[in-house]
Write an enzyme that holds these catalytic residues in place. Structure first.
Site, PDB file in Angstrom:
ATOM      1  N   CYS A   1       0.832  -1.217   0.000  1.00 47.24           N
ATOM      2  CA  CYS A   1       0.000   0.000   0.000  1.00 47.24           C
ATOM      3  C   CYS A   1       0.865   1.264   0.000  1.00 47.24           C
ATOM      4  O   CYS A   1       0.621   2.202  -0.765  1.00 47.24           O
ATOM      5  CB  CYS A   1      -0.943  -0.015   1.194  1.00 47.24           C
ATOM      6  SG  CYS A   1      -0.152  -0.452   2.754  1.00 47.24           S
TER       7      CYS A   1
ATOM      8  N   HIS B   1      -2.549   5.669   6.423  1.00 48.30           N
ATOM      9  CA  HIS B   1      -1.166   6.125   6.530  1.00 48.30           C
ATOM     10  C   HIS B   1      -1.108   7.587   6.065  1.00 48.30           C
ATOM     11  O   HIS B   1      -2.013   8.077   5.378  1.00 48.30           O
ATOM     12  CB  HIS B   1      -0.239   5.361   5.573  1.00 48.30           C
ATOM     13  CG  HIS B   1      -0.243   3.878   5.709  1.00 48.30           C
ATOM     14  ND1 HIS B   1       0.098   3.222   6.864  1.00 48.30           N
ATOM     15  CD2 HIS B   1      -0.482   2.901   4.789  1.00 48.30           C
ATOM     16  CE1 HIS B   1       0.060   1.911   6.658  1.00 48.30           C
ATOM     17  NE2 HIS B   1      -0.302   1.688   5.412  1.00 48.30           N
TER      18      HIS B   1
END
Ligand code: NAD
Length: 340
Positions: free
Chosen positions: A139, A219
């Site tokens: 990711c 994130h």
């Protein structure tokens, strides 16, 4: 129709299975489950055929879950397997795919050597065409690569420095959780993200540092990119807002952080509140000479899903990069430009 099966029906597997079902050129053969748990039940409720390891059929039937066949039978019915099993399990599964004669897409938790190519649609789609084994990078790496390759449309990106603030755990995690600490992860730098980016952009000078933060939602990346030619802030805004799978979040919407972004995903009515776009805080964009800096948020659970769909088309040589981006993004409702 490309016949696709998914091995490992967890965070990534369930999202890829749903995405495959939305593609006009793909059919989902089914998903493989090892345990008759709540996620298996979720698949049954969605009408997805479930395949299980030989010998475990009875345990599933006892739990009231109808089994469509064994994993071996699933492989014999598929052209491509998406392996979304936990880190390192994909590598163990590879011999099974080899003997079944199927192509396989692995995830970023595997070592790069598991596949012939590490993959990012916007950076190296063509390298995966017709390959047998492809690995969709993690990711964090997927989002770094989207941004870097979009900036490359302005001028060659020669150097990148990035700090990655990682979510502490998945939202569904029960064995560990956010702790009251900012945790260098790892303290020894560069973090593995730089190496992972270089599996796709081999010549890029990139250095990354990573820290874990007490959150589960997303994130956040802080990135400096150094371009060969000088660019203006307007150039950067144009390049990012014209790029697929990147969305600029304008300040006037009052989106103050990842919690608000998560709420945007839910307000959009997206399944599971997913946000597969890289969400760039527009106010954070700066350019001075060849130096470009910006901040963006990454929804770790969904950001790699479009790349998995593209990787399936790539290994089957079923579409050009432009065609797959158009098909994947229109079927999954993926945004680009400015959040509005
Ligand atoms: P997960 O734990 O949510 O799901 C894995 C699933 O595989 C579980 O349902 C588990 O029961 C099942 N499983 C375990 N062993 C199996 C086996 N031998 N055969 C079949 N199924 C098996 O994991 P995840 O988060 O979906 O991660 C899968 C891969 O995707 C990993 O490589 C990970 O690094 C990568 N990835 C994860 C994220 C994320 O944020 N979760 C993001 C990008 C990439």
């Amino acid at each position: 129709m490309i016949r696709v099966a998914v091995n490992g029906y967890g965070t990534i597997g369930k999202r890829v299975a749903d995405a495959v079902r939305l593609q006009p050129d793909m059919a989902l053969v089914g998903v493989a489950k090892t345990r008759p748990n709540f996620e298996a039940l979720g698949a049954v409720r969605s009408g997805i055929p479930i395949y299980v390891p030989e010998g475990s059929e009875e345990a599933f039937e006892r739990a009231g879950i109808r089994v469509a066949g064994t994993v071996k039978e699933m492989l014999s019915r598929a052209d491509v397997i998406v392996d979304a099993t936990p880190d390192g399990v994909g590598e163990k599964n590879r011999p099974m795919y080899e003997s079944a004669g199927v192509k396989a897409i692995f995830q970023g938790g595997e070592e790069p050597e598991v596949a012939e190519v590490s993959f990012s649609t916007l950076c190296n789609y063509e390298e995966a065409l017709g390959r047998r084994f492809v690995r969709v990078v993690s990711c964090n790496t997927t989002s770094l690569l989207r941004v870097i390759c979009s900036l490359s449309s302005l001028s060659k990106v020669e150097r990148v420095r990035a700090v990655i603030v990682r979510r502490a755990a998945e939202t569904k995690e029960v064995k560990r959780g956010p702790i009251n600490s900012l945790l260098p992860n790892p303290a020894r730098s560069p973090s593995h993200h730089a190496r992972d980016v270089k599996t796709v952009l081999r010549d890029l000078d990139i250095f990354t540092m990573a820290v874990v933060a007490p959150t589960t939602l997303m994130h956040m990346h802080f990135i400096y990119a150094y371009l060969r030619e000088p660019v203006t802030r307007e150039d950067v805004v144009r390049a990012l807002s014209g790029s697929p799978r990147i969305v600029l979040v304008p300040p006037e919407l009052g989106v103050e952080g990842t919690a608000h972004l998560f709420e945007v995903g839910r307000d959009l009515g997206r399944k599971r509140g997913d946000m597969p776009e890289v969400m760039v805080f527009e106010e954070s964009i700066n350019a001075s000479g060849g130096e470009v800096s910006l901040m963006y948020a990454v929804h770790q659970e969904s950001v790699v899903v479009p790349e998995n769909v593209d990787a399936i088309r790539a290994v089957m040589s079923a579409a050009s990069r432009e065609e797959t981006v158009r098909l994947t993004d229109s079927t999954l409702g993926i945004m680009r430009g400015r959040l509005a």
